[in-house]
Design an enzyme around this catalytic site. Structure first.
Site, PDB file in Angstrom:
ATOM      1  N   ARG A  45       0.648  -1.262  -0.084  1.00  0.00           N
ATOM      2  CA  ARG A  45       0.033  -0.121   0.141  1.00  0.00           C
ATOM      3  C   ARG A  45       0.913   1.287   0.077  1.00  0.00           C
ATOM      4  O   ARG A  45       0.379   2.243  -0.635  1.00  0.00           O
ATOM      5  CB  ARG A  45      -0.885  -0.041   1.291  1.00  0.00           C
ATOM      6  CG  ARG A  45      -2.025   0.921   1.352  1.00  0.00           C
ATOM      7  CD  ARG A  45      -2.776   0.555   2.449  1.00  0.00           C
ATOM      8  NE  ARG A  45      -2.037   0.009   3.690  1.00  0.00           N
ATOM      9  CZ  ARG A  45      -1.725   0.688   4.673  1.00  0.00           C
ATOM     10  NH1 ARG A  45      -2.032   1.810   5.028  1.00  0.00           N
ATOM     11  NH2 ARG A  45      -0.989  -0.139   5.640  1.00  0.00           N
ATOM     12  N   LYS A 153       0.398 -19.201   6.310  1.00  0.00           N
ATOM     13  CA  LYS A 153      -0.587 -19.449   7.519  1.00  0.00           C
ATOM     14  C   LYS A 153      -0.834 -18.299   8.249  1.00  0.00           C
ATOM     15  O   LYS A 153      -0.019 -17.182   8.217  1.00  0.00           O
ATOM     16  CB  LYS A 153      -0.160 -20.405   8.326  1.00  0.00           C
ATOM     17  CG  LYS A 153       1.468 -20.268   8.593  1.00  0.00           C
ATOM     18  CD  LYS A 153       1.928 -20.654  10.093  1.00  0.00           C
ATOM     19  CE  LYS A 153       1.248 -20.182  11.020  1.00  0.00           C
ATOM     20  NZ  LYS A 153       2.131 -18.927  11.358  1.00  0.00           N
ATOM     21  N   HIS A 183       6.381 -22.971   7.321  1.00  0.00           N
ATOM     22  CA  HIS A 183       7.957 -23.270   7.142  1.00  0.00           C
ATOM     23  C   HIS A 183       8.620 -24.156   8.032  1.00  0.00           C
ATOM     24  O   HIS A 183       9.826 -24.472   8.016  1.00  0.00           O
ATOM     25  CB  HIS A 183       8.449 -21.673   7.336  1.00  0.00           C
ATOM     26  CG  HIS A 183       8.453 -21.240   8.522  1.00  0.00           C
ATOM     27  ND1 HIS A 183       7.381 -20.876   9.485  1.00  0.00           N
ATOM     28  CD2 HIS A 183       9.636 -21.157   9.383  1.00  0.00           C
ATOM     29  CE1 HIS A 183       7.803 -20.549  10.564  1.00  0.00           C
ATOM     30  NE2 HIS A 183       8.856 -20.846  10.760  1.00  0.00           N
ATOM     31  N   GLU A 221       9.222 -19.178  22.842  1.00  0.00           N
ATOM     32  CA  GLU A 221       9.847 -18.150  22.591  1.00  0.00           C
ATOM     33  C   GLU A 221      10.123 -17.243  23.747  1.00  0.00           C
ATOM     34  O   GLU A 221       8.948 -16.906  24.185  1.00  0.00           O
ATOM     35  CB  GLU A 221       9.046 -17.267  21.274  1.00  0.00           C
ATOM     36  CG  GLU A 221       9.377 -17.953  20.034  1.00  0.00           C
ATOM     37  CD  GLU A 221       8.601 -17.311  18.750  1.00  0.00           C
ATOM     38  OE1 GLU A 221       8.934 -17.492  17.839  1.00  0.00           O
ATOM     39  OE2 GLU A 221       7.844 -16.287  19.083  1.00  0.00           O
ATOM     40  N   ASP A 240      -1.960 -19.714  15.601  1.00  0.00           N
ATOM     41  CA  ASP A 240      -0.747 -19.110  15.125  1.00  0.00           C
ATOM     42  C   ASP A 240       0.380 -20.604  14.942  1.00  0.00           C
ATOM     43  O   ASP A 240       1.235 -20.397  14.166  1.00  0.00           O
ATOM     44  CB  ASP A 240      -0.208 -18.039  16.018  1.00  0.00           C
ATOM     45  CG  ASP A 240       1.124 -17.315  15.318  1.00  0.00           C
ATOM     46  OD1 ASP A 240       1.273 -17.339  14.207  1.00  0.00           O
ATOM     47  OD2 ASP A 240       2.084 -17.090  16.088  1.00  0.00           O
ATOM     48  N   HIS A 245       2.344 -25.617  12.929  1.00  0.00           N
ATOM     49  CA  HIS A 245       3.813 -26.165  13.367  1.00  0.00           C
ATOM     50  C   HIS A 245       3.521 -27.377  14.227  1.00  0.00           C
ATOM     51  O   HIS A 245       4.390 -28.314  13.961  1.00  0.00           O
ATOM     52  CB  HIS A 245       4.535 -25.016  13.876  1.00  0.00           C
ATOM     53  CG  HIS A 245       4.553 -23.810  13.099  1.00  0.00           C
ATOM     54  ND1 HIS A 245       4.664 -23.754  11.740  1.00  0.00           N
ATOM     55  CD2 HIS A 245       4.780 -22.456  13.476  1.00  0.00           C
ATOM     56  CE1 HIS A 245       4.699 -22.426  11.197  1.00  0.00           C
ATOM     57  NE2 HIS A 245       4.956 -21.661  12.369  1.00  0.00           N
ATOM     58  N   LYS A 335       4.480 -18.024  23.972  1.00  0.00           N
ATOM     59  CA  LYS A 335       5.476 -16.829  23.904  1.00  0.00           C
ATOM     60  C   LYS A 335       5.714 -16.175  25.179  1.00  0.00           C
ATOM     61  O   LYS A 335       4.901 -16.433  26.154  1.00  0.00           O
ATOM     62  CB  LYS A 335       4.628 -15.670  23.011  1.00  0.00           C
ATOM     63  CG  LYS A 335       4.197 -16.269  21.730  1.00  0.00           C
ATOM     64  CD  LYS A 335       4.480 -14.986  20.724  1.00  0.00           C
ATOM     65  CE  LYS A 335       4.097 -15.668  19.282  1.00  0.00           C
ATOM     66  NZ  LYS A 335       5.129 -15.424  18.198  1.00  0.00           N
TER      67      LYS A 335
HETATM   68  C1  BG6 Z   1       5.511 -18.060  12.900  1.00  0.00           C
HETATM   69  C2  BG6 Z   1       4.400 -17.497  13.944  1.00  0.00           C
HETATM   70  O1  BG6 Z   1       4.451 -18.925  11.929  1.00  0.00           O
HETATM   71  O2  BG6 Z   1       6.594 -18.914  13.281  1.00  0.00           O
HETATM   72  C3  BG6 Z   1       5.363 -16.488  14.785  1.00  0.00           C
HETATM   73  O3  BG6 Z   1       3.524 -16.696  13.118  1.00  0.00           O
HETATM   74  C4  BG6 Z   1       6.531 -17.387  15.244  1.00  0.00           C
HETATM   75  O4  BG6 Z   1       4.476 -16.236  15.941  1.00  0.00           O
HETATM   76  C5  BG6 Z   1       7.344 -18.141  14.024  1.00  0.00           C
HETATM   77  O5  BG6 Z   1       7.172 -16.532  15.828  1.00  0.00           O
HETATM   78  C6  BG6 Z   1       8.335 -18.962  14.636  1.00  0.00           C
HETATM   79  O6  BG6 Z   1       9.209 -19.512  13.673  1.00  0.00           O
HETATM   80  P1  BG6 Z   1      10.770 -19.940  13.970  1.00  0.00           P
HETATM   81  O7  BG6 Z   1      11.181 -20.490  12.634  1.00  0.00           O
HETATM   82  O8  BG6 Z   1      11.454 -18.864  14.502  1.00  0.00           O
HETATM   83  O9  BG6 Z   1      10.506 -20.860  14.971  1.00  0.00           O
END
Ligand code: BG6
Length: 481
Positions: A45, A153, A183, A221, A240, A245, A335
């Site tokens: 944007r 996602k 990922h 985290e 999330d 994951h 988190k």
């Molecule tokens: C993301 C989440 O998919 O993965 C985030 O949206 C998270 O909240 C992140 O921090 C963690 O990824 P990684 O690769 O650092 O473990």
């Protein structure tokens, strides 16, 4: 890459594009993985010139310590910016012109990858425009479909919205064009799970309910939501991280041996494992799921106190397969917890051998730990004799790390993800049925929360959640590792 391509990143000024996608593309470039002729178009944007956009991306590369001046200079010449509102035709029309100039330069219709890196609320609008402007059809509109769509996602907010989104995708793209990104599937340590489990013959005979006491998956985290309130608030940790994951980590442990190393064979087994994740009915959510929020969350930027958003979940689930029947899986994710750590622990049944009973066996026996990150590697806890004249036993850890063995922790997950998209390899991407099954499971929890009036518990930042998360596992006579 032998052939030319253009990747169009929607939401190009956002965190994902800045912190993950651009650094990964730059790194692939430095490894000569992007070929001779490629273009990266940021679509967003804000009113930027190409130069201003390049500078914004350069800063993020710099802050990630992968900044190499002369290489960046060459790479950044391939970065372009297209200003556009997601819900206005104009930007898309200008994008078409831009893409035509790239095709003209190359003298062919080049592969187009549309990467949706925006908040999920924009997906439908963007998809509608990709379709109505025929961008989705590539440069030889109506004939060859040299386009791919990568979508991040969270894929939907619940089962129904995920199904609707999938329906929309199917109206516009063929399944082979769709890359649903998680990922975690691109992480070296997660990919290694299949090799580790099935290439080492010693594990398969004990990888079952006869020998495994329980499984723990821990995801933590240290940081809080770090200014990502707009994305995270109202979404919460269950959607999330757990829906995607963590479900994939459970699948990596629970899946059966694939019949081959081919895309569909692997995806079939991942799907079967996720489909077997059951055992939490809405009425059991209070007992089997702990939902919590860190103290201070409501004061974070862009957080609406009217939303009920969890930053921590702990839960107990089961995998309903002959192999894992009756083996509890405990998941704990948060988190703003004590540690940056993602790991899977397979805790084997403690069999205190009769020889040692009178000398006392350690409480816990063999534990196999897969360290997903940091310190990527695998550890095995075994029982050993403590040196000395009396017989005493203690558990000790044997450990292999990627860093010490291979001198690297492997390629970054986003590098692998992007490489596979460019090569059209969907093995490490969610198939629609995998996603639907994980939503079926998560939906039960969401329903349970919806029905109950209980708010998330509060935990102190820097701790592993509220006391109830300890109770969840300790009442079964086990402990978080
Ligand atoms: C993301 C989440 O998919 O993965 C985030 O949206 C998270 O909240 C992140 O921090 C963690 O990824 P990684 O690769 O650092 O473990």
């Amino acid at each position: 890459m032998n052939s030319s391509f253009v990747i169009i990143i929607f939401g190009a000024t956002g965190d994902l594009a800045k912190n993950k996608l651009t650094p990964a593309l730059f790194s692939l470039y430095r490894q000569n993985q992007l070929g001779q002729e490629f273009y990266i178009v940021g679509f967003a944007r804000r009113d930027f010139t190409n130069e201003a956009f390049r500078e914004l991306m350069r800063k993020s590369i710099h802050s990630n310590n992968t900044y190499y001046q002369s290489e960046w200079k060459k790479f950044s010449q391939n970065l372009y910016y297209q200003r556009g509102l997601f819900d206005e035709q104009q930007g898309y029309q200008q994008l078409i012109q831009k893409l035509h100039t790239f095709d003209a330069k190359v003298g062919a219709c080049i592969t187009r990858v549309f990467y949706l890196a925006t908040p999920p609320d924009n997906y439908e609008t963007i998809l509608n425009y990709l379709s109505s402007t025929k961008l989705s059809e590539g440069c030889s509109q109506g004939s060859a479909k040299w386009t791919r769509l990568a979508i991040e996602k969270p894929f939907g907010k619940d089962l129904e919205t995920a199904r609707n989104l999938d329906k929309k995708l199917a109206e516009i793209f063929e399944e082979k064009q769709i890359f649903r990104v998680d990922h975690y599937l691109g992480k070296e340590t997660v990919q290694n799970m299949i090799a580790f489990r099935f290439a080492n013959g010693i594990f398969e005979p004990v990888w079952n309910k006869e020998h495994i006491d329980h499984v723990q998956i821990i995801w933590g985290e240290k940081k809080g939501i770090s200014g990502r309130g707009k994305f995270f608030d109202g979404v919460g940790l269950l959607r999330d991280v757990a829906q995607n994951h963590l479900m994939q980590l459970v699948a990596a442990v629970a899946m059966e041996q694939p019949r081959s190393f081919e895309k569909e064979a692997i995806r079939d087994e991942r799907f079967n494992a996720i489909e077997a994740i059951r055992c939490i009915k809405p009425e059991e959510v209070g007992k089997l799921v702990v939902r919590a929020q860190y103290k201070g969350y409501l004061e974070e930027k862009d957080v609406d106190p009217n939303f009920v958003t969890e930053t921590f979940v702990a839960l107990k689930l089961c995998v309903d397969t002959p192999r894992f029947e009756g083996v509890p899986f405990y998941l704990r994710a948060g988190k703003n917890v004590d540690k940056n750590e993602v790991k899977i622990s397979i805790v084997f049944k403690q069999t205190c051998h009769i020889l040692f009973k009178e000398y006392g066996c350690p409480e816990e026996g063999n534990v196999l730990t897969i360290h997903i990150q940091p310190d990527e590697g695998i550890g095995m806890r075994v029982v050993a004799k403590v040196p000395g004249s009396t017989l005493s036993l203690k558990t000790v850890d044997m450990k292999f790390t990627y860093a010490s063995e291979f001198g690297t922790k492997g390629s970054d997950a986003y590098e692998k993800i992007l490489q596979d998209i460019l090569h059209g390899d969907q093995m490490l991407f969610n198939r629609s049925d995998e996603l639907e099954s994980s939503w079926e499971f998560i939906n039960q929890i969401l329903l349970g929360w919806h029905k109950s009036s209980q708010k998330p518990l509060i935990y102190e930042p820097g701790t592993w959640g509220p006391k109830e998360a300890l109770d969840l596992i300790e009442r079964d006579g086990k402990k978080w590792l």
